[in-house]
Design a protein around this motif. Structure first.
Motif, PDB file in Angstrom:
ATOM      1  N   ALA A   8       0.817  -1.216   0.000  1.00 56.52           N
ATOM      2  CA  ALA A   8       0.000   0.000   0.000  1.00 56.52           C
ATOM      3  C   ALA A   8       0.850   1.265   0.000  1.00 56.52           C
ATOM      4  O   ALA A   8       0.522   2.248   0.669  1.00 56.52           O
ATOM      5  N   ALA A   9       1.917   1.276  -0.777  1.00 53.67           N
ATOM      6  CA  ALA A   9       2.778   2.460  -0.843  1.00 53.67           C
ATOM      7  C   ALA A   9       2.014   3.681  -1.341  1.00 53.67           C
ATOM      8  O   ALA A   9       2.281   4.808  -0.906  1.00 53.67           O
ATOM      9  N   ASP A  10       1.048   3.467  -2.244  1.00 47.24           N
ATOM     10  CA  ASP A  10       0.277   4.589  -2.759  1.00 47.24           C
ATOM     11  C   ASP A  10      -0.585   5.220  -1.671  1.00 47.24           C
ATOM     12  O   ASP A  10      -0.721   6.456  -1.603  1.00 47.24           O
ATOM     13  N   VAL A  11      -1.146   4.400  -0.804  1.00 43.63           N
ATOM     14  CA  VAL A  11      -1.949   4.931   0.301  1.00 43.63           C
ATOM     15  C   VAL A  11      -1.062   5.693   1.276  1.00 43.63           C
ATOM     16  O   VAL A  11      -1.445   6.760   1.783  1.00 43.63           O
ATOM     17  N   ARG A  12       0.127   5.179   1.545  1.00 46.80           N
ATOM     18  CA  ARG A  12       1.053   5.905   2.421  1.00 46.80           C
ATOM     19  C   ARG A  12       1.471   7.230   1.788  1.00 46.80           C
ATOM     20  O   ARG A  12       1.627   8.243   2.492  1.00 46.80           O
ATOM     21  N   ALA A  13       1.625   7.257   0.473  1.00 47.54           N
ATOM     22  CA  ALA A  13       1.938   8.522  -0.203  1.00 47.54           C
ATOM     23  C   ALA A  13       0.792   9.515  -0.041  1.00 47.54           C
ATOM     24  O   ALA A  13       1.016  10.719   0.135  1.00 47.54           O
ATOM     25  N   ALA A  14      -0.440   9.009  -0.097  1.00 43.91           N
ATOM     26  CA  ALA A  14      -1.602   9.872   0.101  1.00 43.91           C
ATOM     27  C   ALA A  14      -1.623  10.431   1.517  1.00 43.91           C
ATOM     28  O   ALA A  14      -1.889  11.621   1.727  1.00 43.91           O
ATOM     29  N   ALA A  15      -1.323   9.569   2.495  1.00 46.04           N
ATOM     30  CA  ALA A  15      -1.286  10.042   3.881  1.00 46.04           C
ATOM     31  C   ALA A  15      -0.202  11.090   4.071  1.00 46.04           C
ATOM     32  O   ALA A  15      -0.390  12.090   4.782  1.00 46.04           O
ATOM     33  N   SER A  16       0.941  10.881   3.425  1.00 42.72           N
ATOM     34  CA  SER A  16       2.025  11.855   3.515  1.00 42.72           C
ATOM     35  C   SER A  16       1.610  13.206   2.953  1.00 42.72           C
ATOM     36  O   SER A  16       1.977  14.259   3.483  1.00 42.72           O
ATOM     37  N   ALA A  17       0.815  13.181   1.885  1.00 40.47           N
ATOM     38  CA  ALA A  17       0.396  14.416   1.221  1.00 40.47           C
ATOM     39  C   ALA A  17      -0.755  15.115   1.934  1.00 40.47           C
ATOM     40  O   ALA A  17      -1.020  16.289   1.663  1.00 40.47           O
TER      41      ALA A  17
END
Length: 259
Positions: A183-192
């Motif tokens: 879920a790297a994409d979800v973690r990127a969303a959380a980071s943003a």
């Protein structure tokens, strides 16, 4: 166990569902999760959510028709909003699910639009479920108008989708998916996601976070989700607990009674 001074909110759980139940409320409190939003997905679960919220301090309910059940029609849940209890804080979860298509897509779109209208009319928050349907979700929101307090629950998009949600003023709620290896994409969303637009949830009994995969999820695991989000954001878990407590109070208009 979390420090007594750290309070978490589970912004989205399903207490009436098998595998959760009212006993999960005491377990959650013991883990420092002192506020729960229990979510309706049809007439039965919405009614049960209201009944649970009436019985338990620190629990609120929503009334909604999940896209899986959209074929049943919004008229099946609307009476629960005609004279809503003070425990009812949102319409939803509602939206579009083009992965399973348990209801025909036209019925999903119609039910979603009608529930957006109900959120406007009742001055309630809106809780959105969207899966593999981003463009249609935003088209319908554009046509109906985005409610002032809108949450994309169990956010599963990436940074691009997160920015699109944020651009219309929505909040993003992150679940145990943020702990999954793929879920790297979800973690990127959380980071943003800005800190003032972030919520955490379990979506109990689904999506238990690592290292609890394979178990029935439960609200007591919100601190696990929160710790993962905090790590992505580069903040301390207690700070994320405080932030998400305040954010959830704002979104659902809960009393903010922190000392």
């Amino acid at each position: 166990m979390e420090s007594p001074l750290v309070r978490w909110t589970d912004s989205h759980c399903h207490l009436p569902f098998e595998g959760v139940g009212e006993g999960a409320i005491d377990d959650a409190r013991a883990a420092g999760v002192t506020r729960l939003i229990t979510i309706g997905t049809d007439a039965t679960s919405s009614g049960e959510a209201i009944a649970i919220a009436r019985k338990h301090e620190g629990v609120w309910a929503t009334v909604g028709l999940h896209p899986h059940d959209a074929k049943n029609g919004v008229a099946t849940v609307e009476p629960l909003l005609d004279h809503p209890d003070p425990e009812v804080v949102a319409v939803g979860e509602c939206g579009l699910d083009y992965h399973y298509d348990h209801s025909p897509r036209p019925a999903q779109r119609e039910a979603f639009a009608e529930q957006i209208a109900l959120a406007h009319a009742r001055h309630l928050a809106l809780v959105i479920h969207t899966r593999e349907a981003w463009d249609d979700t935003f088209d319908i929101l554009s046509a109906e108008g985005v409610p002032e307090r809108t949450v994309f629950h169990c956010f599963t998009g990436g940074e691009a989708e997160a920015l699109r949600c944020l651009s219309v003023g929505a909040w993003l709620s992150f679940s145990g998916i943020v702990t999954f290896k793929n879920a790297a994409d979800v973690r990127a969303a959380a980071s943003a996601c800005p800190m003032d637009r972030i919520l955490v949830e379990t979506d109990s009994p689904f999506l238990a976070p690592v290292p609890h995969r394979g178990e029935a999820n439960r609200p007591a695991l919100v601190p696990v989700v929160g710790a993962a989000v905090a790590a992505v954001k580069g903040v301390a878990a207690p700070d994320l607990a405080e932030t998400t407590w305040v954010n959830t109070a704002r979104v659902f208009r809960l009393p903010d009674d922190r000392p």
